[in-house]
Scaffold this active site. Structure first.
Site, PDB file in Angstrom:
ATOM      1  N   LYS A  45     -88.751 -27.531   7.072  1.00 43.11           N
ATOM      2  CA  LYS A  45     -88.797 -26.129   6.523  1.00 43.11           C
ATOM      3  C   LYS A  45     -90.086 -25.570   6.511  1.00 43.11           C
ATOM      4  O   LYS A  45     -90.744 -25.681   5.237  1.00 43.11           O
ATOM      5  CB  LYS A  45     -87.990 -26.005   5.082  1.00 43.11           C
ATOM      6  N   MET A  69     -93.856 -15.541   2.036  1.00 40.75           N
ATOM      7  CA  MET A  69     -93.470 -15.660   3.395  1.00 40.75           C
ATOM      8  C   MET A  69     -94.062 -14.429   4.012  1.00 40.75           C
ATOM      9  O   MET A  69     -93.386 -13.891   4.981  1.00 40.75           O
ATOM     10  CB  MET A  69     -92.034 -15.904   3.844  1.00 40.75           C
ATOM     11  N   ASP A 109     -88.494 -30.293   0.664  1.00 44.80           N
ATOM     12  CA  ASP A 109     -89.117 -29.464   1.619  1.00 44.80           C
ATOM     13  C   ASP A 109     -90.656 -29.919   1.736  1.00 44.80           C
ATOM     14  O   ASP A 109     -91.170 -30.555   1.008  1.00 44.80           O
ATOM     15  CB  ASP A 109     -89.163 -28.196   0.966  1.00 44.80           C
TER      16      ASP A 109
HETATM   17  N1  SAH Z   1     -89.522 -21.444  -4.067  1.00 47.35           N
HETATM   18  C1  SAH Z   1     -90.818 -21.280  -3.745  1.00 47.35           C
HETATM   19  C2  SAH Z   1     -90.798 -20.144  -2.674  1.00 47.35           C
HETATM   20  C3  SAH Z   1     -90.441 -20.810  -1.376  1.00 47.35           C
HETATM   21  S1  SAH Z   1     -90.592 -19.713   0.064  1.00 47.35           S
HETATM   22  C4  SAH Z   1     -91.445 -20.519  -4.991  1.00 47.35           C
HETATM   23  O1  SAH Z   1     -90.773 -20.511  -6.044  1.00 47.35           O
HETATM   24  O2  SAH Z   1     -92.712 -20.509  -4.987  1.00 47.35           O
HETATM   25  C5  SAH Z   1     -92.052 -20.113   0.843  1.00 47.35           C
HETATM   26  C6  SAH Z   1     -93.259 -19.343   0.358  1.00 47.35           C
HETATM   27  O3  SAH Z   1     -93.880 -19.237  -0.892  1.00 47.35           O
HETATM   28  C7  SAH Z   1     -94.493 -19.519   0.807  1.00 47.35           C
HETATM   29  O4  SAH Z   1     -94.413 -18.948   2.435  1.00 47.35           O
HETATM   30  C8  SAH Z   1     -95.565 -18.761   0.157  1.00 47.35           C
HETATM   31  O5  SAH Z   1     -95.330 -17.424   0.538  1.00 47.35           O
HETATM   32  C9  SAH Z   1     -94.966 -19.026  -1.104  1.00 47.35           C
HETATM   33  N2  SAH Z   1     -95.705 -20.053  -1.639  1.00 47.35           N
HETATM   34  C10 SAH Z   1     -95.101 -21.266  -2.066  1.00 47.35           C
HETATM   35  N3  SAH Z   1     -95.982 -22.267  -2.628  1.00 47.35           N
HETATM   36  C11 SAH Z   1     -97.241 -21.510  -2.467  1.00 47.35           C
HETATM   37  C12 SAH Z   1     -98.440 -21.819  -3.027  1.00 47.35           C
HETATM   38  N4  SAH Z   1     -98.786 -23.077  -3.791  1.00 47.35           N
HETATM   39  N5  SAH Z   1     -99.466 -20.851  -2.831  1.00 47.35           N
HETATM   40  C13 SAH Z   1     -99.141 -19.679  -2.256  1.00 47.35           C
HETATM   41  N6  SAH Z   1     -98.003 -19.368  -1.942  1.00 47.35           N
HETATM   42  C14 SAH Z   1     -97.028 -20.347  -2.113  1.00 47.35           C
END
Ligand code: SAH
Length: 461
Positions: free
Chosen positions: A269, A382, A247
């Site tokens: 994505k 998100m 992704d």
């Molecule tokens: N599987 C991922 C989430 C995917 S959905 C997880 O477990 O973190 C995507 C959302 O994850 C983003 O919109 C944000 O809200 C959050 N996210 C992912 N990486 C991030 C990071 N390094 N810092 C802050 N938010 C993050």
């Protein structure tokens, strides 16, 4: 990267050194390990250099225009700035690459620190920024790379052509891993070179006789960004992958861990932006694993949190392809760590919610009343674009406008950004965040608790 590493074929290289004393001798030590044709120019030479004849050619006068026919590499090693500058000019005029000893700015190339297990050679450079660091890395590598590796690599080189009978990819790699990790060192210890050749021969026959393994897909959690937050298992699998399908959220330094031959495919994505259709992602995984490849499906954070994991595993089940999941650090954990807070705490919140503020249909409805309760802690994924919607729903359900909210953008990355505010201010603040951001509703950093209004401290501790 200002200096680009290359390995020169020294058998075809004429090297000219301007200088005849210890400085020139220091350069010769490494050069003499190669087959380069080496000429030194100086008014006089120290005896240690004289003794190196006829391996090196000594010309008893300072370098002059016209002395560099066919030379590709020139070292200015006289120790005298003006003379070095003169030699450098002659070198450049002749189209050669010039190194002025101990003068980075005047040099076209640098000689790196080297760990020599030829033909395995590791070159280490810091572009002059920290020679001490290069020495440390070198010392570390000298320890971890056994000296026998050079001999094993030489023998391996003779078998390269034969090993090409194994199909490229996982099978050929498995063969070489077994050779370098176990059967090669063991044979060397038992009976020297001849035994290693024998061992390599029977190992190759055994691998050729084996049936091709079936392809498979590993769903690997890439964590929030920092490469050292990957699990060891994730690292190992990324290193083995033939194909990496990732992704956009996966940090570049993690993709760097894939082998150079691995095919790395980005499937987009990004929030509301363009993305690869889910069906196309399924098709890619099935196609590659179906051809016997080891596919790593790399997902940001933890693969099982808002990652459409089960849609993808279902597609693989339907296609009869094996898979496994490797868990990892989700954004909420990284965000809580960045503010030194626990995601749950006795007496404050016995439960924790991970919610997404929108789904495929649009804004996502939740149990807003529970989320609005004092002390409740929710990690909103998100949530940037939906911040106003979330705020409105919570306030409608009697949440206190001064409920603490912490936004953590790019958690665990170099450009991490943390801001603590209140529910009343959330939409304005969220609008200022770029990059992936998680919203921690009901949490403020430890230190910030004192800076918040007294009525907030109750929620914040
Ligand atoms: N599987 C991922 C989430 C995917 S959905 C997880 O477990 O973190 C995507 C959302 O994850 C983003 O919109 C944000 O809200 C959050 N996210 C992912 N990486 C991030 C990071 N390094 N810092 C802050 N938010 C993050």
């Amino acid at each position: 990267m200002q200096f680009y590493p290359v390995f020169l074929d020294m058998a075809r290289t004429r090297v000219v050194i301007g200088g005849g004393d210890e400085i020139a001798l220091a350069k010769l030590r490494l050069l003499l390990k190669t087959d380069a044709k080496i000429t030194l120019h100086a008014e006089s030479f120290i005896p240690q250099i004289e003794a190196l004849q006829p391996r090196v050619t000594l010309v008893p006068h300072a370098l002059r225009d016209g002395d560099l026919q066919g030379a590709r590499v020139v070292y200015a090693a006289t120790g005298c700035d003006a003379e070095d500058a003169r030699i450098a000019r002659i070198g450049r005029d002749a189209g050669a690459l010039v190194n002025v000893v101990d003068n980075l700015d005047a040099s076209d190339f640098l000689t790196p620190a080297i760990v020599d297990r030829a033909p395995l050679v590791v070159a280490i450079g810091t572009e002059g920024a920290a020679p001490m660091l290069a020495r440390k890395v070198k010392a570390h590598l000298e320890e971890v790379l056994p000296t026998s590796l050079g001999l094993l690599t030489q023998i391996a080189k003779r078998f390269r052509k034969l090993a090409e009978h194994l199909p490229q990819g996982a099978r050929r790699r498995a063969f070489w891993s077994e050779y370098f990790d176990t059967s090669g060192p063991r044979a060397l210890e038992q009976g020297g070179t001849a035994q290693v050749e024998q061992a390599l021969d029977s190992l190759l026959n055994r691998h050729l006789a084996q049936a091709a393994p079936a392809g498979l897909v590993d769903f690997v959690s890439a964590g929030p960004g920092a490469a050292d937050l990957l699990t060891l298992r994730a690292r190992k699998l990324i290193d083995r992958a033939d194909v990496v399908i990732h992704d956009r959220l996966v940090a570049p330094e993690i993709l760097e861990l894939a082998r150079r031959e691995a095919q790395v495919i980005c499937v987009g994505k990004q929030g509301f932006g363009p993305s690869t259709p889910q069906a196309e992602i399924h098709r890619l995984m099935i196609e590659h694993a179906g051809q016997g490849a080891h596919v790593v499906r790399l997902k940001g954070g933890d693969a099982s949190v808002f990652g459409r994991l089960e849609e993808e595993t279902n597609a693989l089940d339907a296609a009869g392809i094996d898979w496994q999941v490797v868990p990892g650090v989700t954004a909420a954990s990284a965000a809580a760590a960045s503010i030194g807070r626990s995601l749950t705490r006795r007496g404050r919140n016995q439960s924790l919610r991970l919610i997404t503020a929108h789904d495929m249909q649009g804004y996502a409805e939740q149990d807003w009343r529970a989320l609005a309760a004092p002390g409740a802690v929710t990690a909103i994924y998100m949530g940037k674009k939906a911040a106003r919607f979330v705020q409105a729903r919570l306030l409608m359900n009697d949440a206190a406008p001064d409920t603490p909210v912490t936004l953590v953008g790019n958690a665990s990355r170099m450009d991490q950004r943390i801001e603590t505010t209140t529910l009343a201010e959330l939409p304005q603040r969220a609008g200022a965040f770029a990059g992936p951001t998680v919203i921690l509703l009901g949490l403020a950093p430890t230190g910030a608790a004192q800076r918040l209004a007294p009525e907030l401290q109750e929620h914040a501790v």
